[in-house]
Scaffold this active site. Sequence first.
Site, PDB file in Angstrom:
ATOM      1  N   SER A 106       0.784  -1.198  -0.224  1.00 22.21           N
ATOM      2  CA  SER A 106       0.007   0.015   0.229  1.00 22.21           C
ATOM      3  C   SER A 106       1.007   1.193  -0.013  1.00 22.21           C
ATOM      4  O   SER A 106       0.520   2.082  -0.508  1.00 22.21           O
ATOM      5  CB  SER A 106      -0.803   0.070   1.237  1.00 22.21           C
ATOM      6  OG  SER A 106      -1.567  -1.151   1.593  1.00 22.21           O
ATOM      7  N   HIS A 127      -0.153  -2.326  -7.410  1.00 22.94           N
ATOM      8  CA  HIS A 127      -1.081  -2.004  -6.189  1.00 22.94           C
ATOM      9  C   HIS A 127      -2.529  -1.872  -6.811  1.00 22.94           C
ATOM     10  O   HIS A 127      -2.858  -0.985  -7.630  1.00 22.94           O
ATOM     11  CB  HIS A 127      -0.618  -0.520  -5.779  1.00 22.94           C
ATOM     12  CG  HIS A 127      -1.247  -0.249  -4.810  1.00 22.94           C
ATOM     13  ND1 HIS A 127      -1.767   0.826  -4.292  1.00 22.94           N
ATOM     14  CD2 HIS A 127      -1.783  -1.107  -3.627  1.00 22.94           C
ATOM     15  CE1 HIS A 127      -2.338   0.925  -3.126  1.00 22.94           C
ATOM     16  NE2 HIS A 127      -2.263  -0.288  -2.595  1.00 22.94           N
ATOM     17  N   GLU A 139      -1.991   0.787  -9.660  1.00 22.55           N
ATOM     18  CA  GLU A 139      -1.025   1.674  -9.737  1.00 22.55           C
ATOM     19  C   GLU A 139       0.364   0.568 -10.018  1.00 22.55           C
ATOM     20  O   GLU A 139       0.374  -0.346  -9.311  1.00 22.55           O
ATOM     21  CB  GLU A 139      -0.772   2.272  -8.431  1.00 22.55           C
ATOM     22  CG  GLU A 139      -1.769   3.477  -8.111  1.00 22.55           C
ATOM     23  CD  GLU A 139      -1.493   3.957  -6.930  1.00 22.55           C
ATOM     24  OE1 GLU A 139      -1.741   5.401  -6.817  1.00 22.55           O
ATOM     25  OE2 GLU A 139      -1.395   3.406  -5.812  1.00 22.55           O
ATOM     26  N   ASN A 177      -3.033   6.467  -2.046  1.00 25.30           N
ATOM     27  CA  ASN A 177      -2.917   6.346  -0.820  1.00 25.30           C
ATOM     28  C   ASN A 177      -2.496   7.499   0.099  1.00 25.30           C
ATOM     29  O   ASN A 177      -2.611   7.842   0.909  1.00 25.30           O
ATOM     30  CB  ASN A 177      -2.079   5.144  -0.234  1.00 25.30           C
ATOM     31  CG  ASN A 177      -3.093   3.774  -0.357  1.00 25.30           C
ATOM     32  OD1 ASN A 177      -4.253   4.000  -0.338  1.00 25.30           O
ATOM     33  ND2 ASN A 177      -2.122   2.751  -0.084  1.00 25.30           N
TER      34      ASN A 177
HETATM   35  N1  3HC Z   1     -15.828  -8.625  -3.574  1.00 19.82           N
HETATM   36  C1  3HC Z   1     -16.193  -8.662  -5.006  1.00 19.82           C
HETATM   37  N2  3HC Z   1     -17.227  -7.975  -5.396  1.00 19.82           N
HETATM   38  C2  3HC Z   1     -17.884  -6.898  -4.461  1.00 19.82           C
HETATM   39  C3  3HC Z   1     -17.249  -6.632  -3.342  1.00 19.82           C
HETATM   40  C4  3HC Z   1     -16.158  -7.589  -2.719  1.00 19.82           C
HETATM   41  N3  3HC Z   1     -15.759  -7.217  -1.653  1.00 19.82           N
HETATM   42  N4  3HC Z   1     -18.016  -5.807  -2.725  1.00 19.82           N
HETATM   43  C5  3HC Z   1     -18.824  -5.249  -3.770  1.00 19.82           C
HETATM   44  N5  3HC Z   1     -18.705  -6.233  -4.650  1.00 19.82           N
HETATM   45  C6  3HC Z   1     -19.342  -6.116  -5.902  1.00 19.82           C
HETATM   46  C7  3HC Z   1     -20.973  -6.232  -5.846  1.00 19.82           C
HETATM   47  O1  3HC Z   1     -21.169  -7.747  -6.057  1.00 19.82           O
HETATM   48  C8  3HC Z   1     -21.671  -5.464  -6.953  1.00 19.82           C
HETATM   49  O2  3HC Z   1     -21.435  -6.077  -8.076  1.00 19.82           O
HETATM   50  P1  3HC Z   1     -22.421  -5.984  -9.457  1.00 19.82           P
HETATM   51  O3  3HC Z   1     -22.698  -4.468  -9.714  1.00 19.82           O
HETATM   52  O4  3HC Z   1     -21.772  -6.699 -10.667  1.00 19.82           O
HETATM   53  O5  3HC Z   1     -23.618  -6.952  -9.223  1.00 19.82           O
HETATM   54  C9  3HC Z   1     -20.802  -4.282  -7.079  1.00 19.82           C
HETATM   55  O6  3HC Z   1     -19.688  -4.530  -6.303  1.00 19.82           O
HETATM   56  C10 3HC Z   1     -21.481  -2.833  -6.161  1.00 19.82           C
HETATM   57  O7  3HC Z   1     -21.522  -3.904  -4.915  1.00 19.82           O
HETATM   58  P2  3HC Z   1     -23.123  -3.362  -3.918  1.00 19.82           P
HETATM   59  O8  3HC Z   1     -24.005  -2.966  -4.870  1.00 19.82           O
HETATM   60  O9  3HC Z   1     -23.010  -4.412  -2.799  1.00 19.82           O
HETATM   61  O10 3HC Z   1     -22.229  -2.429  -3.029  1.00 19.82           O
HETATM   62  P3  3HC Z   1     -22.061  -0.437  -3.633  1.00 19.82           P
HETATM   63  O11 3HC Z   1     -22.597  -0.119  -4.679  1.00 19.82           O
HETATM   64  O12 3HC Z   1     -22.421   0.158  -2.248  1.00 19.82           O
HETATM   65  O13 3HC Z   1     -20.431  -0.767  -3.693  1.00 19.82           O
HETATM   66  C11 3HC Z   1     -18.124  -0.656  -3.281  1.00 19.82           C
HETATM   67  C12 3HC Z   1     -19.455  -1.163  -3.011  1.00 19.82           C
HETATM   68  C13 3HC Z   1     -17.911  -0.830  -4.601  1.00 19.82           C
HETATM   69  C14 3HC Z   1     -17.146  -1.279  -2.313  1.00 19.82           C
HETATM   70  C15 3HC Z   1     -18.404   1.065  -3.178  1.00 19.82           C
HETATM   71  O14 3HC Z   1     -18.725   1.360  -2.106  1.00 19.82           O
HETATM   72  C16 3HC Z   1     -17.081   1.722  -3.528  1.00 19.82           C
HETATM   73  O15 3HC Z   1     -16.688   1.880  -4.659  1.00 19.82           O
HETATM   74  N6  3HC Z   1     -16.419   2.178  -2.263  1.00 19.82           N
HETATM   75  C17 3HC Z   1     -15.184   2.801  -2.286  1.00 19.82           C
HETATM   76  C18 3HC Z   1     -13.996   1.679  -2.083  1.00 19.82           C
HETATM   77  C19 3HC Z   1     -12.548   2.228  -2.187  1.00 19.82           C
HETATM   78  O16 3HC Z   1     -12.402   3.500  -1.868  1.00 19.82           O
HETATM   79  N7  3HC Z   1     -11.532   1.534  -2.300  1.00 19.82           N
HETATM   80  C20 3HC Z   1     -10.151   1.940  -2.415  1.00 19.82           C
HETATM   81  C21 3HC Z   1      -9.634   1.824  -0.830  1.00 19.82           C
HETATM   82  S1  3HC Z   1      -7.998   2.073  -0.861  1.00 19.82           S
HETATM   83  C22 3HC Z   1      -7.154   0.658  -1.245  1.00 19.82           C
HETATM   84  O17 3HC Z   1      -7.623  -0.299  -1.026  1.00 19.82           O
HETATM   85  C23 3HC Z   1      -5.594   0.763  -1.327  1.00 19.82           C
HETATM   86  C24 3HC Z   1      -5.104   0.053  -0.090  1.00 19.82           C
HETATM   87  O18 3HC Z   1      -3.710   0.219  -0.404  1.00 19.82           O
HETATM   88  C25 3HC Z   1      -5.307   0.678   1.218  1.00 19.82           C
END
Ligand code: 3HC
Length: 488
Positions: A106, A127, A139, A177
């Site tokens: 990360s 990443h 990334e 990040n």
């Molecule tokens: N695994 C696989 N698929 C998933 C999932 C998971 N854990 N969570 C959600 N999904 C899929 C669902 O199945 C759904 O798929 P579909 O559209 O094909 O049916 C789609 O994602 C949308 O899910 P939901 O309808 O259940 O939920 P949301 O519309 O609320 O979306 C989210 C969930 C995609 C997680 C959205 O809230 C989001 O984009 N959140 C922001 C996440 C973010 O910022 N991530 C980056 C974090 S930083 C990082 O990771 C870097 C690290 O180094 C720290």
Amino acid sequence: MGAGIAEVFARAGLRVIGVEADEAALSRGRGHLEGSTGRAVARGRMTAEEQAALLGRIAFTTSRDDLAGADLVVEAIPEVMEFKRGLFADLDRICKPSAVLATNTSSLSVTAIAATTSRPAQVIGMHFFNPAPVMRLVEVVRTVVTEDGLPDEIAGLARRLGKTPVTVGDRAGFVVNRLLLSYLNHACALLETGLASRDDIDAAMRLGVGLPMGPFTLLDLIGLDTSYEVCEVLFRESRERRHAPAPILRELVTAGLLGRKTGRGFHSHDRDAPETAGEPGGRPEISLVGLVGGGPDAATVLEALEAAGFKAAVAEPGDLTPVAEADVVVALSDTPVVELAVRLPRPERLVGLHLVGERVAEVAATVVTSREAAETVRDLVRMIGRTPVRCGDRAGFVVNALLYPYLNDAVRMLEAGYASAADIDAAMRLGCGYPAGPFEMLDAIGIERVRDGLRALYAEYREPSFAPAPLLDQLVTAGVPGIRAHVG
Ligand code: 3HC
């Protein structure tokens, strides 16, 4: 995250060997994969046959030696340099000489990881973002010793996986990040100062700014241990106090409350836990609402109040006489309102109101605002169809206090020549699901407004990084209408 990455490769038709430390972790990983692909089947995104084929492309093992024939290894173990070094030294010994060793770190130094191997030119950052099957960004992190052509090859692979690559140099936190965790840590700091509650801050950013998740929900998704480590790495590089992990993160991590993966972090993720009941919002027992301020927001609120049958008196900030007798006085403002309150005969009746987007209104209570007045205004906000966000009467309230420093950080990143505005925008949209990148947001809000908001935040908090980035300041002074047109 490892399971998510395995799924991404297997979805693209590639064979994957999933290695975990022990049987328990392996079965958790398998469970994640079955759960995630099972959900896709249930939603009609994949057939049961496709799911079986996908899972069939993944071999599960606890033996690193099984990686001997792999062309590419993607490491996704905890963010502890000592663990990474140990693993890469092992991989270097086990894997064939042509294999590329990638890290999903990360924020740790890819160069330092590469240096533990005899093939630093073949070590690269790859990443992914949580949840890996959903977020479209990868990334690609090159170091000063990465072999020519390898970043392009890995970027091509990322495209084959259905992702959009952004290639960057090896700096703490890379693009996403560095911007994201600064903002999330800042949200923790604001929570700790008592400016607003966890749920109010989450609602402000999700409903007000249109981010897919509020900061505390997202911290729980990322994992508080990972978030803590990323902040620590950012701090070690920048030595800026705001990057030092907020004490609340340490407390939660020490208590083992790591977020979704342990069922509880800032929020409880127990499916059986009862939903917290929404606050009841009744019709306030008032006969006259005072409204201070002009502009389109005042007109919107006035119209909504009159449509709801309330009598309203309107005043300009220069002369509050027309609202002196009102039961409650709503001051439309994006800056603190206590100086207005103290000019009223009953200062406890004044509440600040800041409309954010189409769905949220920040309700700022000053140190003298009465509980009744603040509750009345929250009820009025609900009646006009918005979600009230309770907050203290401080510069930037919640949204601007969180958003503007993030935008400023993006300008500083551009100024430092680390990434282009277009790459930074794409990274935040695709990595975090933001509706717009920071430069798109700057242009939508207006660079002068953001610059002035940052000046106010700096004056209030005296945090050096809140001072407008020189580039932002200069573009405003030069009178350029937008930042993207200017920086390309
Ligand atoms: N695994 C696989 N698929 C998933 C999932 C998971 N854990 N969570 C959600 N999904 C899929 C669902 O199945 C759904 O798929 P579909 O559209 O094909 O049916 C789609 O994602 C949308 O899910 P939901 O309808 O259940 O939920 P949301 O519309 O609320 O979306 C989210 C969930 C995609 C997680 C959205 O809230 C989001 O984009 N959140 C922001 C996440 C973010 O910022 N991530 C980056 C974090 S930083 C990082 O990771 C870097 C690290 O180094 C720290």
